[in-house]
Design an enzyme around this catalytic site. Structure first.
Site, PDB file in Angstrom:
ATOM      1  CD  GLU A  47      46.735 -69.688   5.622  1.00  0.00           C
ATOM      2  OE1 GLU A  47      47.859 -69.402   5.157  1.00  0.00           O
ATOM      3  OE2 GLU A  47      46.409 -70.853   5.926  1.00  0.00           O
ATOM      4  NE  ARG A  51      43.103 -74.931  11.021  1.00  0.00           N
ATOM      5  CZ  ARG A  51      44.410 -74.945  11.233  1.00  0.00           C
ATOM      6  NH1 ARG A  51      44.878 -74.928  12.456  1.00  0.00           N
ATOM      7  NH2 ARG A  51      45.239 -74.980  10.227  1.00  0.00           N
ATOM      8  CE  LYS A 134      49.431 -74.841   4.194  1.00  0.00           C
ATOM      9  NZ  LYS A 134      48.530 -74.151   5.117  1.00  0.00           N
TER      10      LYS A 134
HETATM   11  C1  3PG Z   1      48.255 -74.659  10.104  1.00  0.00           C
HETATM   12  O1  3PG Z   1      47.543 -75.053   9.216  1.00  0.00           O
HETATM   13  O2  3PG Z   1      47.964 -74.720  11.298  1.00  0.00           O
HETATM   14  C2  3PG Z   1      49.493 -74.007   9.654  1.00  0.00           C
HETATM   15  O3  3PG Z   1      50.229 -74.868   8.890  1.00  0.00           O
HETATM   16  C3  3PG Z   1      50.274 -73.366  10.730  1.00  0.00           C
HETATM   17  O4  3PG Z   1      51.127 -74.232  11.318  1.00  0.00           O
HETATM   18  P1  3PG Z   1      52.004 -73.738  12.548  1.00  0.00           P
HETATM   19  O5  3PG Z   1      51.075 -73.535  13.697  1.00  0.00           O
HETATM   20  O6  3PG Z   1      52.974 -74.854  12.766  1.00  0.00           O
HETATM   21  O7  3PG Z   1      52.673 -72.445  12.128  1.00  0.00           O
END
Ligand code: 3PG
Length: 218
Positions: A47, A51, A134
């Protein structure tokens, strides 16, 4: 694609490994070696969060890596669904859901994993046909205890909890009957990526799979 088909397709992918790595790519040169390392360690579903400017090209690069199933995270706008599909992405993940995003997803071939944090949000997605969701932000929303409480009233829904999930707390989620896999960024650490330590990332992925795969019940 109907929400029912999207969830069915994603459920098959999500069953391949106990963790979906949540990835932030700033340097496009990291995309392929990172994908190779994670796939080698047993984590094929990747994934890539939308960003950074490198995210879509990174999905295109990762999609060429044998065994990798590259997709996008942090999908917020309907127009991004088409961009992800054009880049060769195989799935899209959203931290939540909006009527616009869901309406648009129903007209695209790309399966969407929409986010919910409450019973009402999960029910609204279930009404649309999404039986894989999710759970975000997992730890801040009450963690495994809260998510486990959804299992009795909402047994039709499987979840991928993400947000604050780590190697330490992942087993508690994976033991729940309503969790198929978890998502987390810990398997693609920034410092190892910056140092080009791809073998170490592959080892971390393999260790993660070895520890977590036996914990899965769903
Ligand atoms: C995110 O969108 O950044 C994810 O939920 C990942 O979160 P994490 O960095 O706490 O694993």
């Amino acid at each position: 694609m109907s929400p029912e088909d999207a969830s069915a397709e994603l459920l098959e992918m999500a069953q391949l490994a106990p963790v979906i790595p949540v990835i932030v790519i700033h340097d496009l040169a990291h995309a392929k070696p990172l994908a190779r390392a994670l796939v080698a360690g047993g984590l094929p579903m990747l994934e890539v969060t939308l960003r950074s400017p490198a995210a879509l090209p990174a999905i295109a690069e990762m999609a060429q890596v044998p065994g990798a199933i590259a997709g996008a995270g942090t999908v917020l706008a309907p127009s991004q669904l088409e961009q992800v599909a054009q880049a060769g992405g195989r799935f899209a993940v959203s931290p939540g859901s909006t009527p616009k995003l869901l309406d648009n997803a129903a007209c695209q071939d790309l399966p969407l994993l929409p986010g919910a944090a409450t019973a009402s949000e999960a029910m609204a997605l279930l009404e649309r046909g999404y039986c894989l969701q999710k759970f975000f932000p997992a730890e801040a929303s009450g963690g495994a205890q809260a998510l486990g409480s959804f299992a009795a009233p909402l047994p039709q829904i499987q979840f991928c909890p993400t947000g604050g999930v780590s190697l330490d707390n992942a087993p508690a989620y994976l033991r729940l009957s309503n969790v198929t896999c978890v998502g987390g960024s810990w398997v693609a650490p920034k410092d190892l990526m910056a140092a080009g330590e791809w073998d170490q990332i592959a080892e971390l992925a393999a260790k993660t799979v070895a520890l977590l795969a036996p914990q899965r019940t769903a």
